[in-house]
Write a protein that holds these residues in place. Structure first.
Motif, PDB file in Angstrom:
ATOM      1  N   GLU A   1       0.831  -1.206   0.000  1.00  8.78           N
ATOM      2  CA  GLU A   1       0.000   0.000   0.000  1.00  8.78           C
ATOM      3  C   GLU A   1       0.867   1.257   0.000  1.00  8.78           C
ATOM      4  O   GLU A   1       0.580   2.243   0.682  1.00  8.78           O
ATOM      5  N   GLY A   2       1.974   1.188  -0.768  1.00  6.11           N
ATOM      6  CA  GLY A   2       2.833   2.362  -0.927  1.00  6.11           C
ATOM      7  C   GLY A   2       3.837   2.580   0.177  1.00  6.11           C
ATOM      8  O   GLY A   2       4.615   3.541   0.128  1.00  6.11           O
ATOM      9  N   ILE A   3       3.853   1.717   1.184  1.00  3.30           N
ATOM     10  CA  ILE A   3       4.792   1.850   2.301  1.00  3.30           C
ATOM     11  C   ILE A   3       5.758   0.671   2.271  1.00  3.30           C
ATOM     12  O   ILE A   3       5.340  -0.489   2.223  1.00  3.30           O
ATOM     13  N   ALA A   4       7.059   0.970   2.284  1.00  3.63           N
ATOM     14  CA  ALA A   4       8.084  -0.069   2.208  1.00  3.63           C
ATOM     15  C   ALA A   4       8.737  -0.272   3.572  1.00  3.63           C
ATOM     16  O   ALA A   4       8.976   0.689   4.304  1.00  3.63           O
ATOM     17  N   TYR A   5       9.009  -1.513   3.904  1.00  3.62           N
ATOM     18  CA  TYR A   5       9.704  -1.840   5.143  1.00  3.62           C
ATOM     19  C   TYR A   5      10.399  -3.184   4.968  1.00  3.62           C
ATOM     20  O   TYR A   5      10.213  -3.877   3.962  1.00  3.62           O
ATOM     21  N   SER A   6      11.208  -3.564   5.953  1.00  4.18           N
ATOM     22  CA  SER A   6      11.987  -4.796   5.860  1.00  4.18           C
ATOM     23  C   SER A   6      11.086  -6.022   5.922  1.00  4.18           C
ATOM     24  O   SER A   6      10.170  -6.093   6.748  1.00  4.18           O
TER      25      SER A   6
ATOM     26  N   ILE B   1       4.794  -6.015  -3.114  1.00  5.60           N
ATOM     27  CA  ILE B   1       5.988  -6.021  -3.961  1.00  5.60           C
ATOM     28  C   ILE B   1       7.165  -6.493  -3.116  1.00  5.60           C
ATOM     29  O   ILE B   1       7.485  -5.886  -2.091  1.00  5.60           O
ATOM     30  N   ILE B   2       7.782  -7.594  -3.529  1.00  6.24           N
ATOM     31  CA  ILE B   2       8.908  -8.173  -2.800  1.00  6.24           C
ATOM     32  C   ILE B   2      10.197  -7.827  -3.552  1.00  6.24           C
ATOM     33  O   ILE B   2      10.287  -8.031  -4.764  1.00  6.24           O
ATOM     34  N   GLU B   3      11.181  -7.306  -2.830  1.00  4.72           N
ATOM     35  CA  GLU B   3      12.463  -6.953  -3.430  1.00  4.72           C
ATOM     36  C   GLU B   3      13.599  -7.567  -2.620  1.00  4.72           C
ATOM     37  O   GLU B   3      13.712  -7.327  -1.416  1.00  4.72           O
ATOM     38  N   THR B   4      14.421  -8.379  -3.269  1.00  6.46           N
ATOM     39  CA  THR B   4      15.616  -8.915  -2.612  1.00  6.46           C
ATOM     40  C   THR B   4      16.816  -8.077  -3.034  1.00  6.46           C
ATOM     41  O   THR B   4      16.924  -7.670  -4.196  1.00  6.46           O
ATOM     42  N   LEU B   5      17.711  -7.831  -2.097  1.00  2.74           N
ATOM     43  CA  LEU B   5      18.877  -7.003  -2.373  1.00  2.74           C
ATOM     44  C   LEU B   5      20.085  -7.882  -2.703  1.00  2.74           C
ATOM     45  O   LEU B   5      19.983  -9.106  -2.734  1.00  2.74           O
TER      46      LEU B   5
ATOM     47  N   VAL C   1       5.938  -9.119  -7.897  1.00  4.61           N
ATOM     48  CA  VAL C   1       4.665  -8.669  -7.341  1.00  4.61           C
ATOM     49  C   VAL C   1       3.810  -9.897  -7.026  1.00  4.61           C
ATOM     50  O   VAL C   1       3.668 -10.799  -7.856  1.00  4.61           O
ATOM     51  N   VAL C   2       3.258  -9.931  -5.827  1.00  3.87           N
ATOM     52  CA  VAL C   2       2.404 -11.038  -5.396  1.00  3.87           C
ATOM     53  C   VAL C   2       0.985 -10.826  -5.923  1.00  3.87           C
ATOM     54  O   VAL C   2       0.426  -9.721  -5.814  1.00  3.87           O
ATOM     55  N   ARG C   3       0.433 -11.874  -6.509  1.00  2.00           N
ATOM     56  CA  ARG C   3      -0.946 -11.813  -6.977  1.00  2.00           C
ATOM     57  C   ARG C   3      -1.750 -12.925  -6.297  1.00  2.00           C
ATOM     58  O   ARG C   3      -1.427 -14.097  -6.421  1.00  2.00           O
ATOM     59  N   ILE C   4      -2.784 -12.529  -5.538  1.00  2.00           N
ATOM     60  CA  ILE C   4      -3.670 -13.493  -4.892  1.00  2.00           C
ATOM     61  C   ILE C   4      -5.092 -13.154  -5.309  1.00  2.00           C
ATOM     62  O   ILE C   4      -5.603 -12.087  -4.989  1.00  2.00           O
TER      63      ILE C   4
ATOM     64  N   LEU D   1       6.952 -11.415 -12.251  1.00  2.00           N
ATOM     65  CA  LEU D   1       8.393 -11.182 -12.138  1.00  2.00           C
ATOM     66  C   LEU D   1       8.767  -9.926 -12.923  1.00  2.00           C
ATOM     67  O   LEU D   1       8.693  -9.902 -14.146  1.00  2.00           O
ATOM     68  N   THR D   2       9.170  -8.888 -12.204  1.00  2.00           N
ATOM     69  CA  THR D   2       9.567  -7.633 -12.843  1.00  2.00           C
ATOM     70  C   THR D   2      10.985  -7.722 -13.369  1.00  2.00           C
ATOM     71  O   THR D   2      11.273  -7.353 -14.506  1.00  2.00           O
TER      72      THR D   2
END
Length: 457
Positions: A72-77, A89-93, A116-119, A128-129
């Motif tokens: 919802e537009g907020i990113a965290y660990s 949206i899942i991002e691995t570094l 991006v998770v789709r349920i 997969l971006t």
């Protein structure tokens, strides 16, 4: 009387402020809890309002390194056990990975991946971006390649997909998948392109697997029978280890040779010190002093190549922290077996041992790519380098090194790069170097890398 009234008003004000503060705190906790799924119930509701996949069955597990989630537009660990929602949206570094647990299997995301998770009503899927995903599923599953707007679907099975800019590669290890309408079976690979070029299907070579793939295939083999056995994976890992040891051994020998030359030069100057252009233990691994181009795109300026000073050794002596390092080598030894196919006049650029640059140590900064390292190595060693930018693939393409170009030794010839024994399936300016990486640029003459054991066979 007035004093009592003031006291009562002050007390009431304090009570109101305390209640307001409590409401704010509770509200903040509720918002944070809602975003992070603290209050998720037993099911996930799709946007259409129909209950789909149980939230507890779609979670993030086995995270290594640093990974983030944007909700919802907020990113965290991202943390292990996080319940996933539609649109997450899942991002691995760099250096990280995470597993997304499914009701009947798992999707593992490699480092530097965004998905991006789709349920929905049809269940769980992944968009997969960029980056790489490994899918092990016992039920129907869809992975969408976002840039190509193409779906990879499987009734069940094991496959992986990587999505560099402008293209995608799908490797199938068990059963079969449909990729862009093409049926691909276990032991096969398909390359898909964004520019309208027809997809290509070929046999999947064991050498095409990177370390992430190898680990995932090894784990899947514990419960399934894939197209590659763990014995084959062990043999591949041992071969790559040996290649790395040989490269390091050769690099050490080159450094020792360069040091001996520098000591002799110093002795010849009777202790007066060396010039700035001395060979030293340079990052170019003893290649300094050779004549050639400057390493710029298409450039070939004269003068003596190479630079002096020893990078890491100087830092160590000064007690400074050493930067990350990698080794790089440039070889064209395959041409030695195809001299009859070599373009006229090009034989003068082929060294007798097929080595243009022996294994050499270079420092690099975090975020630099294989292309950055190649440019620096060629500049230091005075090796001609020509390249071009390809907007379609958002990457640089290496056309020629040391005056040897693509198609100089047959219509399937050109330059390919290898990292730790693996030939990546995307551009050199997209591959981020990590500390200790062993990079080798090899010239291929047959089968777009078949003579090197690279990629699909």
């Amino acid at each position: 009387m007035k004093t009592g009234t003031k006291t009562a008003k002050k007390t009431a004000f304090n009570v109101i402020m305390a209640v307001a503060a409590a409401v704010i705190v509770i509200g903040a906790v509720m918002i944070a809890g809602s975003l992070q799924g603290w209050f998720d119930g037993g099911g996930q509701t799709a946007q259409g309002g129909t209950a789909a996949v149980a939230a507890e069955a779609v979670t993030a597990e086995n995270k290594t390194g640093s990974a983030n989630i944007e909700r919802e537009g907020i990113a965290y660990s991202l943390e292990d056990g996080t319940k996933l929602r539609d649109g997450d949206i899942i991002e691995t570094l760099n250096g990280s990975s995470v597993e997304l647990a499914l009701p009947a299997g798992a999707v593992s995301l490699n480092q530097n991946t965004e998905a991006v998770v789709r349920i929905g009503e049809d269940g769980f899927s992944i968009e997969l971006t960029n980056g790489e995903a490994f899918v092990n599923t016992d039920g129907a599953f869809t992975l969408r390649l976002a840039e190509l707007e193409t779906d990879v679907t499987a009734a069940s099975g094991v496959f992986s997909a990587s999505a560099p800019a402008g293209s995608a590669n799908v490797y199938v290890y068990e059963n079969s998948v449909s990729a862009g309408g093409i049926e691909v079976s276990a032991g096969q690979a398909v390359s898909l392109y964004a520019d309208g070029q027809a997809p290509s299907v070929a046999a999947l070579s064991l050498a095409a697997l990177n370390d992430f793939d190898i680990g995932q295939v090894r784990a899947a083999n514990e419960t399934k029978t894939l197209c590659f056995t763990n014995g084959e994976l062990d043999a591949l890992a041992a071969e790559r280890e040996e290649q790395l040891r040989s490269a390091l051994k050769q690099q050490q020998a080159e450094q020792e040779k360069a040091q001996q030359i520098e000591e002799q030069r110093q002795n010849n100057q009777n202790g007066t010190g060396g010039s700035a252009s001395g060979t030293g233990s340079s990052a170019a691994g003893g290649a300094s002093g050779s004549t050639g181009g400057s390493g710029s795109s298409g450039g070939a300026s004269g003068g003596t190549g190479g630079s002096g000073s020893s990078g890491n050794a100087g830092n160590a002596d000064a007690g400074l922290p050493a930067n990350p390092t990698c080794t790089i080598a440039i070889r064209c030894n395959t041409i030695l077996d195809h001299m009859e196919d070599l373009a006229e006049g090009k034989n003068k650029y082929v060294p007798a041992n097929g080595t243009i640059l022996a294994a050499s140590t270079l420092e690099f900064s975090e975020g630099e790519t294989v292309f950055d390292v190649l440019k620096r190595a060629c500049s230091l060693a005075g090796i001609q380098l020509e390249y071009s930018w390809t907007p379609m693939y958002n990457s640089y393409y290496v056309e020629g090194i040391g005056n040897l170009y693509e198609f100089d030794c047959g219509n399937q010839s050109g330059w390919m790069y290898q990292v730790n024994g693996w030939y990546p399936n995307y551009g050199c300016s997209e591959y981020k170097v990590q500390n200790g990486d062993s990079i080798v640029w090899n010239y291929t003459c047959e089968g777009y890398g078949a003579d090197l054991g690279a990629g699909m066979s």
